[in-house]
Enzyme design. Structure first.
Site, PDB file in Angstrom:
ATOM      1  N   HIS A  63       1.155  -1.617   0.080  1.00 51.62           N
ATOM      2  CA  HIS A  63      -0.088   0.093  -0.038  1.00 51.62           C
ATOM      3  C   HIS A  63       0.708   0.958  -0.591  1.00 51.62           C
ATOM      4  O   HIS A  63       0.772   2.002  -1.044  1.00 51.62           O
ATOM      5  CB  HIS A  63      -1.134  -0.082   1.081  1.00 51.62           C
ATOM      6  CG  HIS A  63      -1.642   1.347   1.241  1.00 51.62           C
ATOM      7  ND1 HIS A  63      -2.861   1.882   0.802  1.00 51.62           N
ATOM      8  CD2 HIS A  63      -1.829   2.247   2.150  1.00 51.62           C
ATOM      9  CE1 HIS A  63      -2.883   3.206   0.515  1.00 51.62           C
ATOM     10  NE2 HIS A  63      -2.464   2.677   1.928  1.00 51.62           N
ATOM     11  N   HIS A  88       3.478   6.899   5.563  1.00 45.33           N
ATOM     12  CA  HIS A  88       2.297   7.605   6.095  1.00 45.33           C
ATOM     13  C   HIS A  88       1.713   6.849   6.462  1.00 45.33           C
ATOM     14  O   HIS A  88       1.125   7.500   7.761  1.00 45.33           O
ATOM     15  CB  HIS A  88       1.349   8.514   4.164  1.00 45.33           C
ATOM     16  CG  HIS A  88       0.615   7.070   3.972  1.00 45.33           C
ATOM     17  ND1 HIS A  88       0.808   6.309   3.261  1.00 45.33           N
ATOM     18  CD2 HIS A  88      -0.436   6.793   4.274  1.00 45.33           C
ATOM     19  CE1 HIS A  88       0.321   5.525   2.501  1.00 45.33           C
ATOM     20  NE2 HIS A  88      -1.025   5.733   3.515  1.00 45.33           N
ATOM     21  N   GLU A  92       0.987   5.850  12.461  1.00 49.75           N
ATOM     22  CA  GLU A  92      -0.614   5.554  13.104  1.00 49.75           C
ATOM     23  C   GLU A  92      -0.724   4.359  13.189  1.00 49.75           C
ATOM     24  O   GLU A  92      -0.989   4.367  14.105  1.00 49.75           O
ATOM     25  CB  GLU A  92      -1.527   6.004  12.102  1.00 49.75           C
ATOM     26  CG  GLU A  92      -2.885   6.132  12.727  1.00 49.75           C
ATOM     27  CD  GLU A  92      -3.816   6.312  11.670  1.00 49.75           C
ATOM     28  OE1 GLU A  92      -4.168   6.178  10.592  1.00 49.75           O
ATOM     29  OE2 GLU A  92      -5.122   6.388  12.386  1.00 49.75           O
ATOM     30  N   ASP A  93      -0.130   3.304  12.729  1.00 54.86           N
ATOM     31  CA  ASP A  93      -0.112   1.711  12.292  1.00 54.86           C
ATOM     32  C   ASP A  93       0.563   1.571  13.572  1.00 54.86           C
ATOM     33  O   ASP A  93       0.788   0.437  13.466  1.00 54.86           O
ATOM     34  CB  ASP A  93      -0.725   1.221  11.367  1.00 54.86           C
ATOM     35  CG  ASP A  93      -1.801   2.024  10.437  1.00 54.86           C
ATOM     36  OD1 ASP A  93      -2.368   2.508  11.127  1.00 54.86           O
ATOM     37  OD2 ASP A  93      -2.047   2.505   9.592  1.00 54.86           O
ATOM     38  N   ASP A 155      -3.299   8.425  -1.302  1.00 52.34           N
ATOM     39  CA  ASP A 155      -3.467   7.372  -0.432  1.00 52.34           C
ATOM     40  C   ASP A 155      -5.032   6.688  -0.597  1.00 52.34           C
ATOM     41  O   ASP A 155      -5.346   5.489  -1.288  1.00 52.34           O
ATOM     42  CB  ASP A 155      -3.393   7.952   1.092  1.00 52.34           C
ATOM     43  CG  ASP A 155      -3.711   7.034   2.095  1.00 52.34           C
ATOM     44  OD1 ASP A 155      -4.078   5.890   1.810  1.00 52.34           O
ATOM     45  OD2 ASP A 155      -4.288   7.481   3.443  1.00 52.34           O
ATOM     46  N   ASP A 275     -22.394  12.986 -26.700  1.00 51.75           N
ATOM     47  CA  ASP A 275     -20.851  13.404 -27.167  1.00 51.75           C
ATOM     48  C   ASP A 275     -19.941  12.702 -26.207  1.00 51.75           C
ATOM     49  O   ASP A 275     -19.779  12.628 -24.365  1.00 51.75           O
ATOM     50  CB  ASP A 275     -20.285  14.322 -26.072  1.00 51.75           C
ATOM     51  CG  ASP A 275     -21.258  15.352 -25.193  1.00 51.75           C
ATOM     52  OD1 ASP A 275     -22.045  14.502 -24.772  1.00 51.75           O
ATOM     53  OD2 ASP A 275     -20.475  16.028 -24.401  1.00 51.75           O
TER      54      ASP A 275
HETATM   55 MN    MN Z   1      -2.766   4.421   3.900  1.00 50.82          MN
END
Ligand code: MN
Length: 744
Positions: A63, A88, A92-93, A155, A275
């Site tokens: 990811h 990223h 947090e994780d 993300d 279109d």
């Molecule tokens: Mn993420």
């Protein structure tokens, strides 16, 4: 369930392969030392996420690598952003802290990661705090550093691309958020390719049947369309070449979502959307010649194909807010078909695809050079809006979104200066845009020298002069027509000030009255009175006293009242408790909640769901669970802002119950048509009609019929049957278009 066999060796190889692909994607922007930084970030991410897996069973590290790749390839971001994208989810994780990141990568990276961590609650669906508050947080970080939001978009795009393994209600919630906020943001930042993909992916989950239908239709006619495009572009390619313009000319399909939008907006079937594609002429030109070359190409195209004079859009002389530059025209192509042609240079195309970020070279150490960017002035507006945020986060986001997504118009001041405002802006919005004092004292305006009211909706190119009076003050009803966030928040804060002043007067009145009764003026007494009148705040009470709305003649009685009237404030109930409290109903056709229980529900009347429809349940405050269709006009807002109140719902339709739905019928009026029609419905098909409205003019018959059906299959059969009635040209189910339902 499929058994998962994990081959760790093969996985290791795959991870490295993906990492190398990432390096290749950012190759063009790499400077000395960059590669080492990226490697370091990759190693840190790999180690921190090492035992984690995605819902699909894949290693989690796939990811962040994919997010970094999107940031590099599709947004054109530099090394700092690649590093941040890789890291990223780390803070947090995993056990990694922000301090660890700062120690290894410095302050700047740590700050961006902090921003990304703060807004990650948006994705956390179990968090039951108001979703809007999270959105607001996200916008606050956006004002700090745009890279936060760009990485967040990457993300989100990757999450949307890999959502198949998520439970259904999460897919719905995430898709709704995407439509509600992320796609508009991508649009605002000029990331057109990303915006289209986000919209298509969201539609795939919220409207699976329609999505598949349009995709299939598009595919069926693909060969035919390609042939047509070739026939269209071959001759102009030739002339462009002869005239010495280096150009790439190709046809490009419109997105499924935009085709569907058109079908809905114009209420036409797929076959009538002409279109389905646009032609792009991308010129290889130098900076000095760009404008002349584009107009030269325009002249060549329109010499060959007749243009529709109403459909020329010049975003070269005046680029859009998000930096988009292009020349659009619609011309009459072969077989009498209208074709949209977009003309721009390679540089302009790069901006159109990747957004302004493509030109924001976030190179280490040096500040951005974006002196002339429209985006910078937009960001400035965002910062301004965030300076006096609404107390109500939901209102704030609504206003913000309105300003975020709408197209802009260009308005001239009396001196000829140019201002950009969102489409639909009024003369009063313009006044507030210039200055809040000008807005507050505005009594009217002259548009192109003609006097107009404050609520006048401005048109592109209008020249506006504001008329003021020192006696003017903002009024409550102004809020009903202004659309810009700036005007709204200024009016609201001014009204609040005014209310506060009046409440002060009310306080004096109350004090005098109490004094005459020899009762002390205490907070306790004030609270008692406020509660007695079922008001939330003592300020409201004092305001109403001053305004004479509340008569305080019997003060003693109110204060001595043993029992205050029943409290109107509802307790907020957690959905799960709520569900437990509800009694199981015997006549079930719907299964609701995680374990799909049989509980009480109501069918919402904004979209009238019937069995077979894709539905969800929404826990209301006073009215139990309401069932909406996932394509209900209100669904997006409900799901994205009150995600924690969404419960899964599924039809379990065996019982022959009847549900009300509406059909719109169009045909050529002829004798006996209504008779034949009602004959089919009630005699042949034995369906009960509740109402029938018929309008006939100039030989065209238009009818609306409300019928009771059992499920979507029953409905489809009925529609097919009606279509066979002589004279009927079109039958379709319609969504009753009621205003947005209050969330409570
Ligand atoms: Mn993420």
């Amino acid at each position: 369930m499929k058994e998962l066999v994990i081959d760790l060796e093969a996985e290791k190889k795959e991870i490295l392969k993906r990492y190398r692909a990432l390096l290749k994607a950012c190759k063009s922007s790499l400077q000395k030392g960059d590669k080492r930084m990226i490697r370091k970030a990759f190693d840190m991410a790999l180690e921190s996420h090492q035992d984690m897996r995605r819902k699909s069973g894949e290693p989690y590290i796939y990811h962040p690598i994919a997010v970094a790749q999107i940031a590099a390839e599709e947004i054109g971001l530099g090394t700092t952003s690649i590093v941040c994208a890789l890291l990223h989810d780390v803070v947090e994780d995993t056990d990694m802290t922000l301090e660890d990141v700062e120690l290894e990568f410095g302050k700047k990276v740590a700050k961006i990661i902090d921003g990304l961590t703060k807004i990650s609650g948006v994705f956390d669906y179990t968090n039951s705090s108001l979703q809007a508050e999270n959105f607001r947080k996200m916008l606050l970080t956006l004002a700090d550093d745009v890279r936060v939001i760009l990485i967040k978009l990457a993300d989100r795009l990757h999450n949307m691309r890999t959502m198949d393994h998520m439970p259904r209600e999460k897919q719905l919630k995430i898709s709704s958020e995407t439509i509600y906020l992320y796609a508009p943001l991508a649009h605002r930042l000029g990331l057109y390719a990303m915006k289209s993909e986000l919209e298509d992916l969201a539609m795939k989950y919220t409207e699976p049947a329609t999505y598949k239908y349009i995709a299939k239709k598009l595919n069926e006619k693909k060969a035919e369309r390609e042939l047509y495009i070739k026939k269209f572009i071959d001759p102009i390619k030739k002339i462009l070449n002869e005239q010495g313009l280096k150009a790439e000319v190709y046809g490009r399909s419109k997105s499924i979502h935009s085709i569907w939008n058109k079908m809905r907006k114009k209420n036409i079937p797929f076959e009538e959307v002409y279109d389905l594609f646009a032609i792009r002429v991308i010129l290889d030109s130098t900076m000095d010649n760009e404008k002349a070359d584009c107009w030269k190409a325009y002249s060549i195209v329109t010499d060959f194909y007749k243009p529709n004079p109403d459909r020329l859009r010049d975003w070269i002389s005046m680029p859009k807010f998000n930096g988009y530059e292009s020349l659009h025209t619609t011309v009459m192509g072969p077989k009498g078909q209208w074709v949209e042609v977009q003309i721009r240079t390679e540089r302009m195309n790069e901006i159109a695809e990747k957004g302004f970020a493509a030109h924001w070279k976030y190179k280490e150490g040096q500040p951005t050079d974006n002196t002339n960017s429209g985006l910078e002035s937009w960001l400035q507006k965002v910062r301004e809006m965030l300076k006096n945020p609404e107390s109500n986060a939901l209102d704030f986001i609504d206003d913000f979104k309105m300003n975020l997504f709408s197209d802009e118009i260009f308005i001239f001041t009396p001196k000829g200066a140019l201002r950009q405002l969102p489409l639909g802006a009024t003369a009063l919005d313009f006044a507030f845009d210039i200055h809040s004092d000008l807005g507050a004292s505005c009594i009217g305006a002259k548009v192109n020298h003609k006097l107009v009211p404050l609520s006048y909706k401005l048109q592109n190119g209008d020249q506006v002069e504001i008329i003021t009076s020192s006696k003017q003050a903002p009024k409550e009803d102004w809020l009903s027509f202004v659309i810009t966030a700036k005007a709204k928040s200024k009016i609201k804060s001014s009204l609040k000030e005014e209310k506060k002043k009046i409440a002060e007067e009310g306080k004096e009145i109350l004090e005098r009255k109490l004094k005459s009764l020899k009762i002390p003026f205490t907070i306790e007494n004030l609270n008692k009175l406020t509660t007695y009148f079922r008001l939330h705040a003592s300020q409201d009470f004092l305001y109403q006293v001053a305004k004479g709305i509340i008569d305080i003649g019997d003060l003693k009685e109110y204060l001595n009242a043993e029992k205050t009237p029943e409290n109107k404030v509802y307790e907020r109930t957690e959905p799960t408790d709520f569900i437990k409290k509800l009694k199981a109903d015997e006549i079930d056709t719907l299964l609701i909640g995680e374990d799909l229980q049989k509980i009480d529900y109501k069918l919402s009347n904004c979209c009238n769901p019937i069995p077979g429809d894709d539905v969800f349940g929404f826990v209301t405050v006073g009215d139990g669970i309401k069932i909406h269709r996932t394509n209900c006009p209100n669904a997006t807002k409900l799901m994205s802002n009150f995600g924690y109140r969404i419960v899964k719902a599924k039809w379990n339709s065996q019982k022959q119950l009847a549900f009300l739905t509406g059909l719109k019928i169009i045909g050529i009026d002829q004798v006996g048509l209504i008779n034949n029609l009602t004959g089919v419905i009630s005699t042949d098909f034995k369906v009960n009609m509740r109402s029938i409205t018929v309008d006939s003019h100039d030989g065209i018959f238009e009818g609306t019929i409300m019928v009771y059906v059992n499920d979507t299959m029953h409905l489809d059969n009925l529609i097919n049957k009606i279509k066979q009635v002589k004279g009927i040209t079109d039958v379709r189910r319609f969504d009753t278009d009621t205003p947005v339902e209050k969330a409570s």
